[in-house]
Every structure is written in C-alpha cells, then in structure tokens.
Design a protein around this motif. Structure first.
Motif, mmCIF file in Angstrom:
data_model
loop_
_atom_site.group_PDB
_atom_site.id
_atom_site.type_symbol
_atom_site.label_atom_id
_atom_site.label_comp_id
_atom_site.label_asym_id
_atom_site.label_seq_id
_atom_site.Cartn_x
_atom_site.Cartn_y
_atom_site.Cartn_z
ATOM 1 N N ARG A 1 36.848 46.538 44.549
ATOM 2 C CA ARG A 1 37.789 47.510 43.992
ATOM 3 C C ARG A 1 39.098 46.855 43.534
ATOM 4 N NH1 ARG A 1 35.572 52.078 42.245
ATOM 5 N NH2 ARG A 1 33.567 52.068 43.290
ATOM 6 N N GLU A 2 39.528 45.846 44.243
ATOM 7 C CA GLU A 2 40.793 45.203 43.889
ATOM 8 C C GLU A 2 40.724 44.590 42.498
ATOM 9 O OE1 GLU A 2 43.882 41.763 45.574
ATOM 10 O OE2 GLU A 2 42.129 42.373 46.758
ATOM 11 N N ALA A 3 39.630 43.868 42.204
ATOM 12 C CA ALA A 3 39.476 43.255 40.881
ATOM 13 C C ALA A 3 39.325 44.335 39.803
ATOM 14 C CB ALA A 3 38.265 42.324 40.876
ATOM 15 N N LEU A 4 38.572 45.396 40.121
ATOM 16 C CA LEU A 4 38.392 46.484 39.169
ATOM 17 C C LEU A 4 39.719 47.149 38.842
ATOM 18 C CD1 LEU A 4 36.509 48.463 37.604
ATOM 19 C CD2 LEU A 4 36.438 49.829 39.705
ATOM 20 N N HIS A 5 40.509 47.439 39.868
ATOM 21 C CA HIS A 5 41.797 48.109 39.658
ATOM 22 C C HIS A 5 42.754 47.227 38.863
ATOM 23 C CE1 HIS A 5 41.270 51.048 43.292
ATOM 24 N NE2 HIS A 5 40.407 51.253 42.318
ATOM 25 N N LEU A 6 42.763 45.938 39.169
ATOM 26 C CA LEU A 6 43.651 45.020 38.459
ATOM 27 C C LEU A 6 43.326 44.995 36.973
ATOM 28 C CD1 LEU A 6 45.889 42.899 38.553
ATOM 29 C CD2 LEU A 6 44.136 41.170 39.066
ATOM 30 N N GLU A 7 42.028 44.925 36.658
ATOM 31 C CA GLU A 7 41.621 44.887 35.252
ATOM 32 C C GLU A 7 41.905 46.218 34.559
ATOM 33 O OE1 GLU A 7 40.396 42.636 32.103
ATOM 34 O OE2 GLU A 7 40.655 42.004 34.198
ATOM 35 N N ALA A 8 41.718 47.320 35.290
ATOM 36 C CA ALA A 8 41.963 48.644 34.716
ATOM 37 C C ALA A 8 43.446 48.852 34.428
ATOM 38 C CB ALA A 8 41.453 49.725 35.663
ATOM 39 N N ILE A 9 44.307 48.362 35.306
ATOM 40 C CA ILE A 9 45.747 48.483 35.095
ATOM 41 C C ILE A 9 46.184 47.623 33.911
ATOM 42 C CG2 ILE A 9 47.995 47.945 36.111
ATOM 43 C CD1 ILE A 9 46.780 48.793 38.818
#
Length: 259
Positions: free
Chosen positions: A223-231
């Motif tokens: 989730r951390e990598a997903l959220h970073l890319e989404a932001i």
C-alpha cells in the motif's frame, strides 16, 4: 423514437437527440454501483432519500449537484439509476442545447406509470442563452403545475448555473437597511433556487483520495508504494478527486508493481 412510443418497460434510460426528434435507448449503461462511490457519503445519503421519496409518491425536490470537477457528481446520478431502476426509476438525459424541447418531452411522459428523472449533465448558461427559460417552467411550472412523476437532476461546476461578474454587484443597493440585489444577480440566483436540493462537491482530502485508490486496487499488498505513486500522479494532475483516481487506475492497472 418519440417518448410516447418508447419501450420504457424494458429500457431504464434514454437520451434525447434533436436531430432524430426523439429518444434513443442507452444500450451501454455505465455499470457503476452505489458502493463504488467513495468520499461523498453525505451527498449519497441526501440524494437517495430524496429519490426514495420521489419513487414513493411523497414530496421531493429537483436536485442540483454542483462543485469541483471530477468529484463524483455525474457518477452519483449514474449509480442512482442502477440502484433504483428495478423500483420504477427511469432517466432521460437531455443536453443543454435541447432544453427548448423539455416541455414537450415532459408532456409525453407525464401520464406514464414510471418515475422519471430528467438528467442534465454539466449544466451552465452563458450570457444571451435562453434555454434556461424552458427549464424554469418544468422545474416549478407556469399556469400548469409540473407533473408529479418528473424531477430534474442536474450537475454543474457553477453554483448558480449562470455566469457571475463583479459588475453585477454595482447596481445592487441598500434600502432601509436591506440589501436589494441587482436584476442580473436576481436572474442568476432565481434558476438555481428552483432546485430544492442542492448538494456541494469539493476536491478530495488526501485520505479520501487514498480511500478511492484502495477501492480500485483491493488486491495490492504494498500500500505504501501504491499510495506514493497515486499521490505523485495527482500532484502532476493538480487535483485530487475521483476522476484522477480512475485515471491513475487506467494508467497503472496490470503493472507488475501493483499486483
């Protein structure tokens, strides 16, 4: 096909096409469901309650969904149809340029055994346009009352649907301690006032945006990598909203990093 000849029993939605002088069935309905919509729970609850009252033959309002782009206004209307179509809700999409035909459309459906929502998407009027006059008569009637089986649900980026200029305030005046708006302002506000239910939509807070991302990527473990890319994606777009979340999904779905 005219509204009187249309097969409403088997078709939940249609769009009015002026070059055909009639309706065309919408064959590829957006399958978006009620639970797909995140971050707009207050608006969903208010619109659902109003629609359920309408379907039950109880007093209900025309609805204006206004606010920032991409925040779920149109998606909420589409999900509403999917949720209530089996309870007799039908929908006719009418473009702004076709609003002059609205009284005739309403005349043709007022005696049918269905409840109709006239859907006007991305509605606004520029200086000199007069289509809003036909809309006004359907919203509150003139000599003839508007039909009980028809409501208008509109979306717009403008709260008052009409253009607003600083110069409109110049002719406003205070008399006996009361503010009397200029005629231009009265005209702008009078149309929106006919929508008894007005729901506002704003850009997503960061946590709401990430909730929408999580709903689109339920299987992703990191989730951390997903959220970073989404932001990062939202920062590049300059806005956090449901549309941005959907666009991010379409861009990276299937990426080996997010499986």
């Amino acid at each position: 096909m005219s509204t009187t000849q249309f097969d409403w029993q088997h078709t939940p939605a249609a769009v009015w096409r002026r070059h055909r002088s009639g309706l065309r069935a919408i064959r590829r309905l957006d399958p978006i469901s009620w639970n797909d919509l995140k971050g707009i729970d207050r608006q969903k609850q208010a619109l659902a309650r109003n629609t359920e009252r309408f379907l039950a033959g109880e007093p209900s309002n025309n609805a204006l969904l206004w606010g920032s782009r991409g925040t779920g206004k149109s998606s909420l209307i589409k999900a509403l149809l999917n949720r209530y179509r089996d309870r007799g809700l039908r929908m006719i999409e009418v473009d702004k340029d076709d609003l002059v035909n609205l009284p005739e459309i309403v005349d043709d459906i007022c005696d049918l055994p269905f409840r109709f929502v006239i859907f006007c998407d991305d509605l606004s009027f520029d200086v000199g346009e007069s289509g809003y006059k036909a809309l006004k008569s359907v919203l509150e009637g003139s000599l003839e009352l508007p039909p009980e089986n028809v409501r208008v649900y509109a979306t717009s980026n403008r709260r008052h649907l009409m253009p607003e200029f600083m110069s409109d305030n110049v002719n406003s005046e205070v008399r006996d301690g009361e503010l009397h708006p200029a005629e231009a302002i009265e005209e702008q506000v009078s149309l929106a006032d006919r929508f008894g239910l007005q729901l506002s939509f704003y850009p997503f807070a960061k946590d709401v945006y990430l909730q929408a991302i999580d709903a689109l990527f339920p299987e992703v473990q990191d989730r951390e990598a997903l959220h970073l890319e989404a932001i990062r994606f939202a920062t590049g777009k300059g806005v956090r909203n449901g549309r941005t979340a959907q666009q991010f999904f379409r861009q990276v779905a299937g990426d080996s990093r997010f499986r």
